[in-house]
Write an enzyme that holds these catalytic residues in place. Sequence first.
Site, PDB file in Angstrom:
ATOM      1  N   ALA B  46       0.831  -1.204   0.000  1.00 16.83           N
ATOM      2  CA  ALA B  46       0.000   0.000   0.000  1.00 16.83           C
ATOM      3  C   ALA B  46       0.867   1.255   0.000  1.00 16.83           C
ATOM      4  CB  ALA B  46      -0.906   0.007   1.227  1.00 16.83           C
ATOM      5  N   CYS B 130      -7.911  -1.133   5.398  1.00 10.23           N
ATOM      6  CA  CYS B 130      -6.842  -1.405   6.364  1.00 10.23           C
ATOM      7  C   CYS B 130      -7.349  -1.141   7.777  1.00 10.23           C
ATOM      8  CB  CYS B 130      -5.608  -0.552   6.095  1.00 10.23           C
ATOM      9  SG  CYS B 130      -4.339  -0.828   7.339  1.00 10.23           S
TER      10      CYS B 130
END
Lengths: 255, 312
Positions: B46, B130
Amino acid sequence: MIQLEEMKITEQKEIATNIFHLQIQGDLVSQIKQPGQFVHVKVAEGIEPLLRRPISIAKINHEENILSLIYRADGKGTSLLSKKHPGELVSILGPLGNGFPITQHKGKTALLVGGGIGVPPLYELSRQLTSLGIRVIHVLGFQSANVSFLENEFSRLGMTYIATVDGSKGMQGFVTDVIEAEKLTFDCLYACGPTPMLKALEQKFPDKEVYLSLEERMACGIGACFACVRPTTCGDGYKKICSDGPVFRAGEVVL
Amino acid sequence: MSRLNISLPGLDLKNPIMPASGCFGFGREFAKLYDLSILGAMMVKATTIFSRFGNPTPRVAETSSGMLNAIGLQNPGVEKVFHEELPWLEQFDVPIIANVAGSTIEEYVEVAKILSKAKNVHALELNISCPNVKHGGIAFGTIPEIAKEVTARAKEVSEVPVYVKLSPNVTDICEIAKAVEAGGADGITLINTLTGLRLDVKTGRPIIANITGGLSGPAIKPIALRMVYEVSQRVNIPIIGMGGIQSAEDALEFFYAGASAVAIGTANFTDPFACPNIIGQLDELLEQLNINHISDCIGRSWKLGATSNYRA
């Protein structure tokens, strides 16, 4: 190069209370470059326990392709490992990380300081230092006599002092107490053990060449998962304990 | 002829196996062990606008057949990813799916815009799931209207198809899936980790410094399968399934559930060769089962009807 290998157990014995000495044989031994490197051990097949266990290499025997691991069986994974017998196979990923650099020359003195289960990697280091003619002094700290180990082996290589927290062996107190009481001097210091011990040594010898081996919970062991990072002391950088370490020069990362 | 090639929006995959974001870094560590060109695709770590250190350690804890992590989106920031990590990956013949994270919609948009311009990025994966960051992340993935908006805004600027990675930490996964589809998503990836906790028996304290972490590994596979099964029947965009895959058999279950490709996460941590092994085993498994092509398996579970007709 990192290898994944099913290594064969050649010996396993309990050398102190819950402290086990495991010898395993296989090709990846030839890849070990430095004392202080570690291997990632899958203690059981399948998914329980899921993750590997990082264990430092205590002794390397290149002639017979055998490496020694000394570990404490105090969790689910290491307890399972301690029940394995000679002849069984164990999945090993390694060698991993960067170990202790040997920067000194013949005639110089190295002080090796170990705490508890941080002691084992210092043994191979001491063997290599003494083979180069570097004088070694060992200071080994344990909780008590029943969990102390390798005293005789270290003594054969150089002067060896023991400290125990409860005073049941050697001097009562911590490794730093021994260094002070014996007024030990050295050209280079290597240490592996609990973080408070490493911190104390870093603070005590700010101007010396000091190398510290760090420990942290890790998943992959190869630098991909970012579980075991430490911030660097200067700038906003970071180091991974598994792949940049586990050995760092004192002052390089925040302890 | 290959029985493993799959075409998805933006992605012509030689096989449907790829490492999941966050479990493979930017590939550098694994490239030392095998040729990354054998992978179907790669979901890289990410990326946010600025570099992030992430959470304090300990960041991982083992659980029964799984693990918790709270890394906290550690990454070097979009500039470095665009100028260093992605160009380095150009040496491999593998399409990259760039994972985009942020704490505001504007950040998602900015990162998506930049990463989608990279030569080897064939798709984006919006990380609205997340569980380990204080701002953003999962907050965008639990409210359908916001999930839809962040998808639509990223779609406006992206030069490549946009997949959205969903969080399982919701009451109705289909509602979120339909929202991102309405927002223009080209595909869905699921599942991200489930929020969990472990405590130290001696101290009574959480083992992970962040207190909670995201649960992954074989422990979550049944949940992931159920969600792929549900979502794939409710949307008309493809799904890349993930959650606890350890073997070709596990992967095949995801296709049966409705996935068109799968990602391998935690398995990379125990066996760095997990992806190449599963690619090889999947081909053998299809051969054994007399399946001509992996695409024949997609959604078989619900296409054949819900009940098993197995009789002893």
